[in-house]
Each structure stands twice: as C-alpha cells, then as structure tokens.
Design an enzyme around this catalytic site. Structure first.
Site, PDB file in Angstrom:
ATOM      1  N   LYS A  42       0.823  -1.186   0.000  1.00  0.00           N
ATOM      2  CA  LYS A  42       0.000   0.000   0.000  1.00  0.00           C
ATOM      3  C   LYS A  42       0.867   1.251   0.000  1.00  0.00           C
ATOM      4  O   LYS A  42       0.428   2.325  -0.380  1.00  0.00           O
ATOM      5  CB  LYS A  42      -0.897   0.035   1.237  1.00  0.00           C
ATOM      6  CG  LYS A  42      -1.836  -1.117   1.362  1.00  0.00           C
ATOM      7  CD  LYS A  42      -2.607  -1.060   2.680  1.00  0.00           C
ATOM      8  CE  LYS A  42      -3.422  -2.311   2.851  1.00  0.00           C
ATOM      9  NZ  LYS A  42      -4.046  -2.376   4.176  1.00  0.00           N
ATOM     10  N   GLY A  43       2.098   1.100   0.424  1.00  0.00           N
ATOM     11  CA  GLY A  43       2.959   2.248   0.674  1.00  0.00           C
ATOM     12  C   GLY A  43       3.295   3.127  -0.506  1.00  0.00           C
ATOM     13  O   GLY A  43       3.484   4.322  -0.350  1.00  0.00           O
ATOM     14  N   ASP A  99       7.881   2.492  -2.416  1.00  0.00           N
ATOM     15  CA  ASP A  99       7.983   3.572  -1.437  1.00  0.00           C
ATOM     16  C   ASP A  99       9.379   3.613  -0.827  1.00  0.00           C
ATOM     17  O   ASP A  99       9.986   4.671  -0.717  1.00  0.00           O
ATOM     18  CB  ASP A  99       6.904   3.469  -0.359  1.00  0.00           C
ATOM     19  CG  ASP A  99       6.871   2.124   0.357  1.00  0.00           C
ATOM     20  OD1 ASP A  99       7.582   1.183  -0.058  1.00  0.00           O
ATOM     21  OD2 ASP A  99       6.114   2.002   1.339  1.00  0.00           O
ATOM     22  N   ASP A 102      14.699  -1.249   1.467  1.00  0.00           N
ATOM     23  CA  ASP A 102      15.481  -1.378   2.689  1.00  0.00           C
ATOM     24  C   ASP A 102      16.371  -2.612   2.558  1.00  0.00           C
ATOM     25  O   ASP A 102      17.443  -2.542   1.979  1.00  0.00           O
ATOM     26  CB  ASP A 102      14.539  -1.460   3.888  1.00  0.00           C
ATOM     27  CG  ASP A 102      15.248  -1.413   5.235  1.00  0.00           C
ATOM     28  OD1 ASP A 102      16.490  -1.372   5.277  1.00  0.00           O
ATOM     29  OD2 ASP A 102      14.551  -1.419   6.272  1.00  0.00           O
ATOM     30  N   PHE A 151      13.529   4.400  11.309  1.00  0.00           N
ATOM     31  CA  PHE A 151      12.190   3.952  10.941  1.00  0.00           C
ATOM     32  C   PHE A 151      11.377   5.160  10.520  1.00  0.00           C
ATOM     33  O   PHE A 151      11.089   6.047  11.319  1.00  0.00           O
ATOM     34  CB  PHE A 151      11.507   3.197  12.076  1.00  0.00           C
ATOM     35  CG  PHE A 151      10.262   2.514  11.608  1.00  0.00           C
ATOM     36  CD1 PHE A 151      10.337   1.413  10.787  1.00  0.00           C
ATOM     37  CD2 PHE A 151       9.014   3.005  11.939  1.00  0.00           C
ATOM     38  CE1 PHE A 151       9.190   0.789  10.307  1.00  0.00           C
ATOM     39  CE2 PHE A 151       7.861   2.398  11.474  1.00  0.00           C
ATOM     40  CZ  PHE A 151       7.946   1.288  10.657  1.00  0.00           C
ATOM     41  N   ARG A 164       0.248   6.721   7.220  1.00  0.00           N
ATOM     42  CA  ARG A 164       0.348   6.789   5.760  1.00  0.00           C
ATOM     43  C   ARG A 164      -0.107   8.140   5.220  1.00  0.00           C
ATOM     44  O   ARG A 164       0.373   8.594   4.196  1.00  0.00           O
ATOM     45  CB  ARG A 164      -0.498   5.695   5.101  1.00  0.00           C
ATOM     46  CG  ARG A 164       0.003   4.295   5.296  1.00  0.00           C
ATOM     47  CD  ARG A 164      -0.838   3.316   4.452  1.00  0.00           C
ATOM     48  NE  ARG A 164      -0.623   1.943   4.822  1.00  0.00           N
ATOM     49  CZ  ARG A 164       0.380   1.184   4.404  1.00  0.00           C
ATOM     50  NH1 ARG A 164       1.295   1.701   3.612  1.00  0.00           N
ATOM     51  NH2 ARG A 164       0.482  -0.075   4.776  1.00  0.00           N
TER      52      ARG A 164
END
Length: 189
Positions: A42-43, A99, A102, A151, A164
C-alpha cells in the site's frame, strides 16, 4: 500524529520535486514505449500517483502487494505475495514504483517474479533508498532520496497501518513502537 514524529526528513515540496524529476526522466527514458507502472501496495500508492502525473507519455498501471514487514519496524525476512498483478508482463517493460527499498528482499522477489513471467525489462523507481539496511544485492534505478537507517513513516509509509496520510516523510519516535516489537522482530532476522 505529528507529535509522534521525531523530525521531518522530506517535506511535501521535497517529495513533489523528486516526483517531478523522476517522472520526467522516466518519460524521457521510455518515450517510444508504453511501460507498465507497477505500484507496490500500500505504501507506494501516493508516490506512484505523483510520479505518473509527471510522465507526459503513454503508460499502463497495475498493482502488487508484497510484504516482508507484517506490521513491524523491521523486515521479518519472509516474503508474502498478498495481491498479484493482473497484467500479462511477457515482453513488456516494467517500472516498479516502490515507497522504500530497505533490505532488498521484497524487491528482489518482485524482480525475479517479473523476469520469470517474461518481462522484457524491469526497472525500479523508489521514493526512498535505505542502502544501510540492504542484505541482498538489488539495484534501484531511480531514487528520490537516500534515507538514513531509521524507521520512517508518512507519505504512504506506515507503522501498523498508521501514519500513511502524513504529507511528508519523517522519523517515527522510538517510544511509539514498543521494545517488545523490536525484540520479536530482531529475533526473526
């Protein structure tokens, strides 16, 4: 929500400028093609929309939901394909809109999946690239920002599905996520 943010890393204006830069570059690089923009749910939805708006070229859009975070603050290492794309990618040029990259595990999984399905090419345009977190070797072709090992939430990025809707990217205060979450996730790495 704003009170939960330690500091803002990238403002609304910073993000808009990055989307414009990358959208224009993609339009130039794919001028004679019709690539499939693959938005990672969804990011990456906000990033995908903003980049796509900047592309003065023909594109198709599809979605995929792949996760290795499962609601925590660190990658659990296990990849889950929650929602598969619906477009046949054989012979097509794919641009994965992410998005954040990492560990690279999720991205590697998607790239391999697309190549297995016969994609002609696969490129990645990520809002954020957290190189310090990388555990597998993957390339990010178009990068909005290099992000420090922290984070981050906002502009599509979440912690337990929250944050979000922040219009910027910021570092979440460590006191927001519990020591229990961190200990559990660290043991899964």
């Amino acid at each position: 929500m704003n009170k939960d943010i330690e500091r803002v890393l990238y403002s609304v204006e910073d993000i808009q400028n990055a989307a414009k830069r990358i959208g224009n570059q993609l339009a130039e690089d794919y001028a004679d093609k019709t690539p499939i923009l693959l938005s990672v749910l969804k990011g990456a939805i906000l990033w995908s929309v903003d980049v796509m708006r900047e592309m003065d070229s023909y594109v198709e859009l599809d979605f995929i939901d792949v996760s290795s975070y499962h609601g925590g603050v660190e990658s659990a290492g296990e990849i889950t394909l929650r929602t598969d794309l619906t477009t046949d990618v054989a012979g097509r040029d794919i641009i994965i809109l992410e998005d954040i990259v990492d560990t690279g595990r999720t991205l590697k999984y998607m790239i391999e999946l697309l190549h297995k399905r016969g994609a002609a090419s696969v490129k990645v345009a990520s809002l954020l690239d957290k190189k310090e977190g990388r555990v597998v070797d993957v390339a990010v072709d178009y990068v909005g920002f290099d992000v420090p090992k922290a984070f981050v939430v906002g502009y599509g990025l979440d912690y337990k599905e929250l944050y979000r809707n922040l219009p910027y990217v910021g570092i979440l205060k460590p006191k927001i996520y519990s020591e229990e979450d961190s200990a559990t996730l660290n043991s899964q790495e």
